[in-house]
Motif scaffolding. Sequence first.
Motif, PDB file in Angstrom:
ATOM      1  N   ALA A   6       0.868  -1.117  -0.083  1.00 39.38           N
ATOM      2  CA  ALA A   6      -0.117  -0.141   0.122  1.00 39.38           C
ATOM      3  C   ALA A   6       0.958   1.209  -0.041  1.00 39.38           C
ATOM      4  CB  ALA A   6      -0.895   0.051   1.430  1.00 39.38           C
ATOM      5  N   VAL A   7       2.003   1.340   0.803  1.00 41.14           N
ATOM      6  CA  VAL A   7       2.728   2.402   0.988  1.00 41.14           C
ATOM      7  C   VAL A   7       3.308   2.609  -0.354  1.00 41.14           C
ATOM      8  CG1 VAL A   7       4.930   3.290   1.885  1.00 41.14           C
ATOM      9  CG2 VAL A   7       3.473   2.278   3.490  1.00 41.14           C
ATOM     10  N   LYS A   8       3.871   1.464  -1.101  1.00 40.35           N
ATOM     11  CA  LYS A   8       4.471   1.801  -2.424  1.00 40.35           C
ATOM     12  C   LYS A   8       3.556   2.082  -3.574  1.00 40.35           C
ATOM     13  CE  LYS A   8       7.260  -1.068  -5.823  1.00 40.35           C
ATOM     14  NZ  LYS A   8       8.517  -0.367  -5.562  1.00 40.35           N
ATOM     15  N   ALA A  57       3.972   5.638  -5.439  1.00 38.65           N
ATOM     16  CA  ALA A  57       3.979   5.712  -6.797  1.00 38.65           C
ATOM     17  C   ALA A  57       2.927   6.654  -7.381  1.00 38.65           C
ATOM     18  CB  ALA A  57       3.739   4.316  -7.310  1.00 38.65           C
ATOM     19  N   ARG A  58       1.818   6.607  -6.824  1.00 39.65           N
ATOM     20  CA  ARG A  58       0.809   7.596  -7.162  1.00 39.65           C
ATOM     21  C   ARG A  58       1.107   9.025  -7.089  1.00 39.65           C
ATOM     22  NH1 ARG A  58      -3.128   4.030  -4.730  1.00 39.65           N
ATOM     23  NH2 ARG A  58      -3.231   5.539  -3.031  1.00 39.65           N
ATOM     24  N   SER A  59       1.961   9.438  -5.776  1.00 37.63           N
ATOM     25  CA  SER A  59       2.089  10.709  -5.459  1.00 37.63           C
ATOM     26  C   SER A  59       3.370  11.220  -6.249  1.00 37.63           C
ATOM     27  CB  SER A  59       2.422  10.778  -4.179  1.00 37.63           C
ATOM     28  OG  SER A  59       1.069  10.303  -3.340  1.00 37.63           O
ATOM     29  N   CYS A  60       4.118  10.543  -6.710  1.00 40.20           N
ATOM     30  CA  CYS A  60       5.320  10.937  -7.408  1.00 40.20           C
ATOM     31  C   CYS A  60       5.230  10.759  -8.887  1.00 40.20           C
ATOM     32  CB  CYS A  60       6.399  10.372  -6.647  1.00 40.20           C
ATOM     33  SG  CYS A  60       6.909  10.320  -5.055  1.00 40.20           S
ATOM     34  N   SER A  61       5.713  11.815  -9.443  1.00 35.81           N
ATOM     35  CA  SER A  61       5.524  11.909 -11.107  1.00 35.81           C
ATOM     36  C   SER A  61       6.921  11.838 -11.361  1.00 35.81           C
ATOM     37  CB  SER A  61       4.766  12.858 -11.651  1.00 35.81           C
ATOM     38  OG  SER A  61       5.316  14.190 -11.114  1.00 35.81           O
ATOM     39  N   GLU A  62       8.014  12.280 -10.590  1.00 39.80           N
ATOM     40  CA  GLU A  62       9.167  12.171 -10.929  1.00 39.80           C
ATOM     41  C   GLU A  62      10.185  11.042 -10.393  1.00 39.80           C
ATOM     42  OE1 GLU A  62      11.372  16.006 -10.287  1.00 39.80           O
ATOM     43  OE2 GLU A  62       9.354  17.010 -10.920  1.00 39.80           O
ATOM     44  N   SER A  63      10.997  10.528 -11.068  1.00 39.78           N
ATOM     45  CA  SER A  63      11.798   9.359 -10.596  1.00 39.78           C
ATOM     46  C   SER A  63      12.886   9.849 -10.099  1.00 39.78           C
ATOM     47  CB  SER A  63      12.363   8.492 -11.661  1.00 39.78           C
ATOM     48  OG  SER A  63      12.916   7.348 -11.274  1.00 39.78           O
ATOM     49  N   ALA A  64      13.039   9.254  -8.647  1.00 41.62           N
ATOM     50  CA  ALA A  64      14.244   9.719  -7.893  1.00 41.62           C
ATOM     51  C   ALA A  64      15.400   9.121  -8.276  1.00 41.62           C
ATOM     52  CB  ALA A  64      13.989   9.131  -6.587  1.00 41.62           C
TER      53      ALA A  64
END
Length: 90
Positions: free
Chosen positions: A53-55, A59-66
């Motif tokens: 669930a956290v992952k 994933a939904r909250s971040c549009s940029e890749s770290a």
Amino acid sequence: MSTHEHGRDDCVDYIERIVYLIDNELDQADCAVVQLHLRECGPCLERYDLQRAVKQLVARSCSESAPESLRDRVRIQLREVEIRLTEGEA
């Protein structure tokens, strides 16, 4: 013998493997072993569900890749926290 008969200490072996399962980084045989453990062990299944669930939320909250170096450092720190939490449960 089910996981419940083995005891909580055996679950420590599955913590990292659960992360690898979520990340699709296990071969088919290891996936089957971890999935069997999850069917037999409620606490590990809860941990799996929480991590998944956290992952998904991240994933939904971040549009940029770290950067990969940051991702590696975060993975290491998460595993260290999981180990400390598991050792504290014993």
